[in-house]
Design a protein around this motif. Structure first.
Motif, PDB file in Angstrom:
ATOM      1  N   LEU A   1     -14.575   2.477 -23.966  1.00 10.70           N
ATOM      2  CA  LEU A   1     -15.506   2.546 -22.867  1.00 10.70           C
ATOM      3  C   LEU A   1     -14.747   2.763 -21.570  1.00 10.70           C
ATOM      4  CD1 LEU A   1     -16.790  -0.973 -21.995  1.00 10.70           C
ATOM      5  CD2 LEU A   1     -15.614  -0.584 -24.142  1.00 10.70           C
ATOM      6  N   TRP A   2     -15.457   3.296 -20.595  1.00 11.09           N
ATOM      7  CA  TRP A   2     -14.859   3.679 -19.331  1.00 11.09           C
ATOM      8  C   TRP A   2     -15.211   2.641 -18.279  1.00 11.09           C
ATOM      9  CZ3 TRP A   2     -11.189   6.886 -18.015  1.00 11.09           C
ATOM     10  CH2 TRP A   2     -11.033   7.249 -16.679  1.00 11.09           C
ATOM     11  N   LEU A   3     -14.176   1.988 -17.728  1.00  6.19           N
ATOM     12  CA  LEU A   3     -14.381   1.027 -16.658  1.00  6.19           C
ATOM     13  C   LEU A   3     -14.523   1.788 -15.347  1.00  6.19           C
ATOM     14  CD1 LEU A   3     -11.823  -1.767 -17.622  1.00  6.19           C
ATOM     15  CD2 LEU A   3     -14.253  -1.591 -18.199  1.00  6.19           C
ATOM     16  N   THR A   4     -15.604   1.536 -14.633  1.00  3.51           N
ATOM     17  CA  THR A   4     -15.919   2.333 -13.456  1.00  3.51           C
ATOM     18  C   THR A   4     -14.995   2.059 -12.271  1.00  3.51           C
ATOM     19  OG1 THR A   4     -17.649   0.730 -12.920  1.00  3.51           O
ATOM     20  CG2 THR A   4     -18.324   2.706 -14.074  1.00  3.51           C
ATOM     21  N   GLU A   5     -14.681   0.809 -11.995  1.00  2.00           N
ATOM     22  CA  GLU A   5     -13.876   0.502 -10.821  1.00  2.00           C
ATOM     23  C   GLU A   5     -12.427   0.940 -10.978  1.00  2.00           C
ATOM     24  OE1 GLU A   5     -12.497  -3.411  -8.382  1.00  2.00           O
ATOM     25  OE2 GLU A   5     -14.625  -3.273  -8.903  1.00  2.00           O
ATOM     26  N   SER A   6     -11.816   0.601 -12.098  1.00  2.00           N
ATOM     27  CA  SER A   6     -10.399   0.938 -12.308  1.00  2.00           C
ATOM     28  C   SER A   6     -10.193   2.347 -12.851  1.00  2.00           C
ATOM     29  CB  SER A   6      -9.747  -0.076 -13.248  1.00  2.00           C
ATOM     30  OG  SER A   6     -10.364  -0.007 -14.529  1.00  2.00           O
TER      31      SER A   6
END
Length: 160
Positions: free
Chosen positions: A49-54
């Motif tokens: 999954l793709w972490l939005t902030e980092s």
């Protein structure tokens, strides 16, 4: 209600069944329920999954990953889960897209889907409805939608 025609012949498509919840906490309970019913990650690469902030790609970690989507810390993701049993019969592998308020299942049609497997899937979907979900089958067309909703509302012991 016989739904076998929507499962038995692998035509290369991945039909979808959507379960939408009125709030994200219900979706989290439903995703946890899949794991309580035996779900195991069988995604080829383990899933990510793709972490939005980092702006980082991280491995799928189970129900905790769904919580990240709900909190806005991660984008929606897709994993393949095997071993789920809605009844005493395991369901063939299901792809699961996890959104903030929806679980969208996709499945590969084919010989793995017999009457017992279809009934087990219907039992699982009924359980998700008990957790607040509303089921829809956009891929199935109008006749398929009618057939599916009729089968979903029938007694769990009715033939598939």
């Amino acid at each position: 209600m016989n739904l076998s025609r929507y499962f038995e012949t692998d035509d290369g498509s991945l039909p979808e069944i959507e379960v939408t919840f009125s709030n994200s906490s219900q979706m989290l309970l439903a995703f946890q329920h899949l794991h309580d019913r035996g779900a195991q990650n069988v995604t080829a690469d383990g899933g990510h999954l793709w972490l939005t902030e980092s702006q980082a790609d991280v491995p799928f970690s189970g129900p905790e990953s769904a919580a990240l989507v709900v909190s806005g810390a991660a984008e929606a993701f897709h994993v393949v889960l095997g071993g789920i049993a809605g009844s005493d019969q395991k369901i063939p592998n299901l792809g699961v897209f996890v959104f903030t308020d929806t679980l969208a299942f996709d499945y590969r049609m084919g010989s793995d889907w017999g009457t017992q497997e279809i009934q087990s899937l219907l039992a699982l979907l009924r359980q998700l409805c008990e957790l607040g979900g509303v089921v829809s089958v956009p891929w199935w067309g109008d006749v398929g939608k009618r057939d599916f909703l009729e089968a979903l509302s029938m007694n769990a012991n009715a033939p598939g």
